[in-house]
Design a protein around this motif. Structure first.
Motif, PDB file in Angstrom:
ATOM      1  N   GLY A   1     -37.151 -12.312  28.466  1.00 17.23           N
ATOM      2  CA  GLY A   1     -35.756 -12.604  28.204  1.00 17.23           C
ATOM      3  C   GLY A   1     -34.890 -11.616  28.959  1.00 17.23           C
ATOM      4  N   LEU A   2     -33.713 -12.026  29.382  1.00 16.25           N
ATOM      5  CA  LEU A   2     -32.795 -11.147  30.100  1.00 16.25           C
ATOM      6  C   LEU A   2     -31.457 -11.117  29.390  1.00 16.25           C
ATOM      7  CD1 LEU A   2     -31.873  -9.445  32.595  1.00 16.25           C
ATOM      8  CD2 LEU A   2     -31.248 -11.631  33.669  1.00 16.25           C
ATOM      9  N   HIS A   3     -30.988  -9.922  29.124  1.00 16.20           N
ATOM     10  CA  HIS A   3     -29.636  -9.725  28.625  1.00 16.20           C
ATOM     11  C   HIS A   3     -28.942  -8.781  29.587  1.00 16.20           C
ATOM     12  CE1 HIS A   3     -26.370  -7.874  26.321  1.00 16.20           C
ATOM     13  NE2 HIS A   3     -26.248  -9.099  25.849  1.00 16.20           N
ATOM     14  N   GLN A   4     -27.792  -9.213  30.096  1.00 18.76           N
ATOM     15  CA  GLN A   4     -27.050  -8.388  31.048  1.00 18.76           C
ATOM     16  C   GLN A   4     -25.699  -7.996  30.479  1.00 18.76           C
ATOM     17  OE1 GLN A   4     -27.363  -9.300  35.388  1.00 18.76           O
ATOM     18  NE2 GLN A   4     -27.736 -11.353  34.583  1.00 18.76           N
ATOM     19  N   GLY A   5     -25.256  -6.815  30.852  1.00 18.05           N
ATOM     20  CA  GLY A   5     -23.910  -6.381  30.541  1.00 18.05           C
ATOM     21  C   GLY A   5     -23.806  -5.635  29.226  1.00 18.05           C
ATOM     22  N   MET A   6     -22.610  -5.189  28.975  1.00 18.58           N
ATOM     23  CA  MET A   6     -22.304  -4.466  27.743  1.00 18.58           C
ATOM     24  C   MET A   6     -20.959  -4.992  27.246  1.00 18.58           C
ATOM     25  SD  MET A   6     -23.339  -2.275  25.564  1.00 18.58           S
ATOM     26  CE  MET A   6     -24.334  -0.869  25.914  1.00 18.58           C
ATOM     27  N   ASP A   7     -20.995  -6.224  26.741  1.00 22.92           N
ATOM     28  CA  ASP A   7     -19.770  -6.820  26.227  1.00 22.92           C
ATOM     29  C   ASP A   7     -19.470  -6.265  24.833  1.00 22.92           C
ATOM     30  OD1 ASP A   7     -21.583  -8.087  24.548  1.00 22.92           O
ATOM     31  OD2 ASP A   7     -21.332 -10.056  25.458  1.00 22.92           O
ATOM     32  N   GLU A   8     -18.415  -6.728  24.242  1.00 23.64           N
ATOM     33  CA  GLU A   8     -17.995  -6.200  22.936  1.00 23.64           C
ATOM     34  C   GLU A   8     -19.046  -6.428  21.858  1.00 23.64           C
ATOM     35  OE1 GLU A   8     -16.024  -3.889  20.538  1.00 23.64           O
ATOM     36  OE2 GLU A   8     -15.483  -4.188  22.623  1.00 23.64           O
TER      37      GLU A   8
ATOM     38  N   THR B   1     -22.324  -6.689  22.252  1.00 25.33           N
ATOM     39  CA  THR B   1     -23.438  -5.765  22.510  1.00 25.33           C
ATOM     40  C   THR B   1     -23.053  -4.354  22.074  1.00 25.33           C
ATOM     41  OG1 THR B   1     -24.113  -7.137  24.373  1.00 25.33           O
ATOM     42  CG2 THR B   1     -25.036  -4.909  24.267  1.00 25.33           C
ATOM     43  N   ARG B   2     -21.820  -3.954  22.362  1.00 27.11           N
ATOM     44  CA  ARG B   2     -21.321  -2.643  21.926  1.00 27.11           C
ATOM     45  C   ARG B   2     -21.407  -2.516  20.400  1.00 27.11           C
ATOM     46  NH1 ARG B   2     -18.131  -2.908  25.775  1.00 27.11           N
ATOM     47  NH2 ARG B   2     -18.291  -1.238  27.230  1.00 27.11           N
ATOM     48  N   GLU B   3     -21.024  -3.564  19.703  1.00 24.84           N
ATOM     49  CA  GLU B   3     -21.093  -3.555  18.234  1.00 24.84           C
ATOM     50  C   GLU B   3     -22.527  -3.371  17.754  1.00 24.84           C
ATOM     51  OE1 GLU B   3     -19.372  -7.182  16.794  1.00 24.84           O
ATOM     52  OE2 GLU B   3     -17.390  -6.717  17.606  1.00 24.84           O
TER      53      GLU B   3
ATOM     54  N   ASP C   1     -31.760  -7.451  17.803  1.00 26.59           N
ATOM     55  CA  ASP C   1     -30.442  -8.017  17.489  1.00 26.59           C
ATOM     56  C   ASP C   1     -29.828  -8.701  18.707  1.00 26.59           C
ATOM     57  OD1 ASP C   1     -30.766  -7.097  14.937  1.00 26.59           O
ATOM     58  OD2 ASP C   1     -29.100  -5.673  14.984  1.00 26.59           O
ATOM     59  N   ILE C   2     -30.002  -8.099  19.880  1.00 29.81           N
ATOM     60  CA  ILE C   2     -29.521  -8.723  21.110  1.00 29.81           C
ATOM     61  C   ILE C   2     -30.256 -10.044  21.329  1.00 29.81           C
ATOM     62  CG2 ILE C   2     -29.560  -8.524  23.635  1.00 29.81           C
ATOM     63  CD1 ILE C   2     -28.835  -5.534  23.247  1.00 29.81           C
ATOM     64  N   ALA C   3     -31.559 -10.061  21.081  1.00 26.95           N
ATOM     65  CA  ALA C   3     -32.340 -11.286  21.243  1.00 26.95           C
ATOM     66  C   ALA C   3     -31.843 -12.393  20.320  1.00 26.95           C
ATOM     67  CB  ALA C   3     -33.822 -10.998  20.984  1.00 26.95           C
ATOM     68  N   ILE C   4     -31.475 -12.029  19.107  1.00 26.40           N
ATOM     69  CA  ILE C   4     -30.921 -13.013  18.168  1.00 26.40           C
ATOM     70  C   ILE C   4     -29.626 -13.596  18.733  1.00 26.40           C
ATOM     71  CG2 ILE C   4     -29.838 -13.284  15.891  1.00 26.40           C
ATOM     72  CD1 ILE C   4     -31.972 -11.213  14.893  1.00 26.40           C
ATOM     73  N   GLU C   5     -28.811 -12.738  19.324  1.00 28.25           N
ATOM     74  CA  GLU C   5     -27.559 -13.199  19.941  1.00 28.25           C
ATOM     75  C   GLU C   5     -27.826 -14.135  21.108  1.00 28.25           C
ATOM     76  OE1 GLU C   5     -24.275 -12.516  19.099  1.00 28.25           O
ATOM     77  OE2 GLU C   5     -25.161 -11.644  17.282  1.00 28.25           O
ATOM     78  N   MET C   6     -28.930 -13.909  21.811  1.00 28.48           N
ATOM     79  CA  MET C   6     -29.270 -14.715  22.982  1.00 28.48           C
ATOM     80  C   MET C   6     -29.844 -16.082  22.605  1.00 28.48           C
ATOM     81  SD  MET C   6     -31.075 -11.764  25.297  1.00 28.48           S
ATOM     82  CE  MET C   6     -31.962 -12.933  26.288  1.00 28.48           C
TER      83      MET C   6
END
Length: 140
Positions: free
Chosen positions: A93-100, A102-104, A131-136
């Motif tokens: 899986g790929l998650h890029q960036g540091m949006d709001e 992700t910051r939270e 948690d990021i994976a859940i968002e993805m």
């Protein structure tokens, strides 16, 4: 066969070209063949990656990554046998960036979103990535 989870952190070598779409497609193809899973979080400057699979396959992949000129200052944070995969849905899986959002997520586990891999708990980093994976995950 032992199931192994490896976590590493590295800086992006800015002198090397990086096409994340091609990178992730290659990872997904190669990892699927070797039954490797995981997630890569890339914030534009640093990589945080989890690799899961057989001990031999994970080790070989990590050694290949450590020789990849797109990485600099690679830090092995953890490598251990585990009972189950955390990121079984992706060959990578790929998650890029540091949006709001992700910051939270980072601020839920750490006092800042600028995490120093040498001083943080690896389990907390894994929680962040879960948690990021859940968002993805696609909405149903």
């Amino acid at each position: 066969m032992n199931l192994t989870r490896l976590v590493y952190y590295s800086q992006r070598n800015p002198s090397e070209k990086l096409d994340t779409q091609t990178l992730i497609e290659t990872c997904q193809t190669n990892n699927a063949r070797q039954n490797l899973t995981g997630i890569l979080h890339y914030n534009g400057d640093h990589f945080l990656q989890v690799l899961e699979g057989g001990r031999v396959e994970v080790s070989a992949l990590y050694h290949r990554i450590s020789r990849d000129s797109r990485h600099a200052n690679i830090i092995l944070l953890s490598c251990a046998d585990v009972r189950e995969r955390m990121f079984s849905k992706w060959s990578m899986g790929l998650h890029q960036g540091m949006d709001e959002r992700t910051r939270e997520i980072y601020l839920r586990y750490f006092s800042t979103d600028n995490v120093n891999p040498e001083t943080v708990n690896v389990d907390s980093l894994l929680d962040v990535l879960q948690d990021i994976a859940i968002e993805m995950a696609p909405s149903r």
